[in-house]
Scaffold this active site. Structure first.
Site, short mmCIF file in Angstrom:
data_model
loop_
_atom_site.label_atom_id
_atom_site.label_comp_id
_atom_site.label_asym_id
_atom_site.label_seq_id
_atom_site.Cartn_x
_atom_site.Cartn_y
_atom_site.Cartn_z
N ASP A 1 4.45 -66.80 -35.00
CA ASP A 1 3.24 -66.90 -34.33
C ASP A 1 2.63 -67.97 -34.92
O ASP A 1 3.00 -69.05 -35.95
CB ASP A 1 2.21 -65.62 -34.59
CG ASP A 1 1.66 -65.48 -33.16
OD1 ASP A 1 0.85 -66.31 -33.00
OD2 ASP A 1 1.74 -64.19 -32.75
N ASP B 1 -4.03 -51.70 -34.31
CA ASP B 1 -4.67 -52.32 -35.08
C ASP B 1 -6.18 -52.03 -34.60
O ASP B 1 -7.02 -52.36 -35.52
CB ASP B 1 -4.52 -53.90 -34.89
CG ASP B 1 -4.53 -54.24 -33.35
OD1 ASP B 1 -3.98 -53.65 -32.58
OD2 ASP B 1 -4.83 -55.28 -33.19
N HIS C 1 1.64 -69.90 -28.90
CA HIS C 1 1.46 -69.45 -30.43
C HIS C 1 2.63 -70.18 -31.27
O HIS C 1 3.37 -69.64 -32.02
CB HIS C 1 2.10 -67.90 -30.43
CG HIS C 1 1.31 -66.81 -29.81
ND1 HIS C 1 0.01 -66.45 -30.30
CD2 HIS C 1 1.12 -66.50 -28.37
CE1 HIS C 1 -0.72 -65.73 -29.51
NE2 HIS C 1 -0.24 -65.91 -28.42
N GLU D 1 0.00 -65.53 -23.27
CA GLU D 1 -0.97 -66.12 -24.01
C GLU D 1 -0.73 -67.74 -24.21
O GLU D 1 -1.19 -68.41 -25.24
CB GLU D 1 -1.53 -65.51 -25.18
CG GLU D 1 -2.18 -64.29 -24.95
CD GLU D 1 -2.80 -63.63 -26.16
OE1 GLU D 1 -3.66 -62.88 -25.87
OE2 GLU D 1 -2.25 -63.84 -27.42
#
Length: 523
Positions: A158, A389, A230, A295
């Site tokens: 990432d 999370d 990413h 994304e």
């Protein structure tokens, strides 16, 4: 007697108990996975009184305990391993210690018939935002196996770090595996950093060991190299594979999204093919390989004359079409190597997926239904209720978390029926170490195990079975979140409640899945 977790398909109590003495034997053509599962009970040798034989469907089993001994009939090694986990749950909690202190085991007589409803029952572990040493990964595998969860999705790359050795492209781990510091401020606060370097990576030999350890425990490792976005850590090491090769990058020190993106050109595909081959060579048989697709800021593709010319040459109308083409090419490449591609739902919305590509719809159930209707296998991964999370309470008494609230009850009530599988996500911006990992994963992971194994929301008896199961977690040394809230030492850095509301997030994400520009970052 009925304190199993996850719940078996059927339990028939029988009269009496069988005395299982130390040094007991296990025999049969599926004996090895049973010996492995029962190793903490003491020396396990050949011969009776535990017999194991093969029969039935994959992962299925029948465990029968009578006054004469223990018989396991299983469809495969995984089924035998799971039957042994059921057998452990018939015994006192101390059998879940690394070495059981008990000198004998009275096993209640019973017949348990069992098989999972979902074939993919997993956990996603992000080791990019915060690196976790190999021993934490191996321990996570043990805990997944204890709960009959069978997939470990390792998020290896990432913006904030690249986490695997590459002998062909060594700067990936030499440069991309560490950052100078890590952000400590929260959303809406002035930026502040800890000034402490953070990093780490797994060697290819480590990956080989992790995969072998997992296979012995009926867990399949699913690697993820998240592309084309990413990509800060990749491009910090090899900027020539970026959309603008003249631009220099650093491994990202903050959370969130970077516009850094790989160029969707043949040289990038060749680069990724080489790296994929290294990972596949280390892991061995790898039925699934996650390539991300989420994304992505495509502005740099639109601004590049080279990429635009490449797109036009292939008759692709928009950068989003090129995004779809790029992921399709990688999926084809993986198929040639015997692996099925897995993607986040942006890749499904972009289109052009291979029919055998597995979709993980993190942005909600509407896009999950659309992907399934289009013929794709779907593994449910929605933010609510499977992003662990997020905090378990909207309270400053909780340790730091992205948002709130996702509770054990939320997970237990989730309907996963009709899909290939489901998995919980452990994104690690707020998971800096193994103790925090335990807290975030369990006991919500127990609820996940229940619904994925049974294929339905947990029943009214689940809270009682879960409370009973916590004694096993205590014996195993798991630093889980108590049902009534954190222990004082578990609070650490306090959560800031009210900043990210999960219900509002889900409404926003669902709207974005309908957009033609769906690849653009959405959080």
């Amino acid at each position: 007697m009925h304190q199993f977790l996850p719940a078996p398909r059927s339990v028939e109590p029988l009269p009496g108990a069988f005395p299982l003495a130390p040094g007991f034997g296990v025999a049969g053509d599926l004996a090895e996975p049973v010996r492995r599962a029962l190793a903490t009970l003491g020396p396990v040798v050949g011969g009776q009184p535990v017999s194991v034989r093969r029969h039935g469907a994959p992962e299925s089993s029948t465990l029968t305990v009578t006054a004469d001994g223990v018989e396991i009939v299983a469809g495969d090694a995984a089924g035998a391993f799971y039957a042994a986990q059921t057998l452990r749950q018939l015994l006192p909690d101390d059998v879940f210690r690394a070495v059981s202190p008990l000198s004998a085991y009275d096993v209640p007589c019973v017949r348990v018939e069992d098989a999972p409803a979902l074939s993919w029952r997993g956990a996603h572990l992000d080791v990019s935002r915060h690196f976790l040493p190999k021993h934490d990964v191996l321990r996570m595998i043990d805990l997944l196996a204890m709960h009959k969860l069978n997939r470990l999705h390792l998020h290896l790359a990432d913006d904030q770090g690249w986490r695997v050795e590459s002998r062909a492209y060594p700067r990936l781990h030499e440069i991309g595996s560490h950052r100078a510091q890590t952000i400590t401020s929260r959303k809406g606060e002035p930026d502040a950093y800890d000034g402490i370097p953070h990093g780490g990576f797994y060697t290819l030999d480590d990956l080989r060991e992790i995969a072998a350890y997992a296979r012995q425990r009926a867990v399949t490792v699913v690697p993820e190299i998240d592309v084309p976005g990413h990509a800060s850590a990749i491009l910090a090491a090899y900027p020539e594979f970026g959309a603008d090769p003249s631009q220099r990058h650093t491994v990202l020190e903050r959370w969130g999204i970077s516009p850094a993106i790989l160029a969707p050109l043949p040289k990038t595909i060749d680069f990724l093919a080489t790296v994929f081959d290294e990972i596949l060579g280390a892991l061995g048989q790898t039925p699934f390989f996650h390539i991300g697709g989420d994304e992505c800021v495509l502005d740099a593709w639109a601004a590049s004359t080279e990429i635009t010319a490449f797109r036009h040459a292939r008759g692709l109308a928009t950068p989003a079409d090129l995004h779809a083409w790029f992921l399709r090419r990688l999926a084809d490449l993986l198929a040639e190597r015997g692996s099925r591609a897995v993607v986040w739902d942006e890749a499904f919305v972009s289109g052009m997926l291979r029919e055998d590509t597995i979709v993980m719809p993190w942005r909600g159930m509407n896009v999950a239904r659309r992907a399934a209707a289009a013929g794709h296998d779907v593994v449910l991964t929605p933010v609510f209720p499977l992003y662990f999370d997020y905090a378990e309470a909207a309270s400053a008494g909780e340790p730091a978390a992205l948002g709130e609230t996702i509770t054990v009850a939320d997970v237990a009530a989730f309907d996963v029926s009709g899909y290939l599988g489901a998995q919980f996500q452990l994104w690690s911006e707020y998971i800096p170490d193994g103790r925090t990992l335990d807290y975030k994963a369990w006991p919500r992971g127990c609820a996940m195990a229940e619904i994925a194994w049974t294929g339905r929301p947990a029943g009214p008896d689940f809270p009682g079975r879960l409370e009973r199961h916590l004694g096993r977690l205590d014996a195993a040394g798991v630093g889980y979140r108590p049902l009534d809230g954190p222990r004082p030492w578990q609070r650490s850095r306090p959560h800031t409640p009210g900043r990210v509301d999960v219900a509002a997030v889900m409404r926003h994400l669902d709207e974005l899945t309908l957009s033609a520009d769906s690849t653009r970052p959405s959080m």
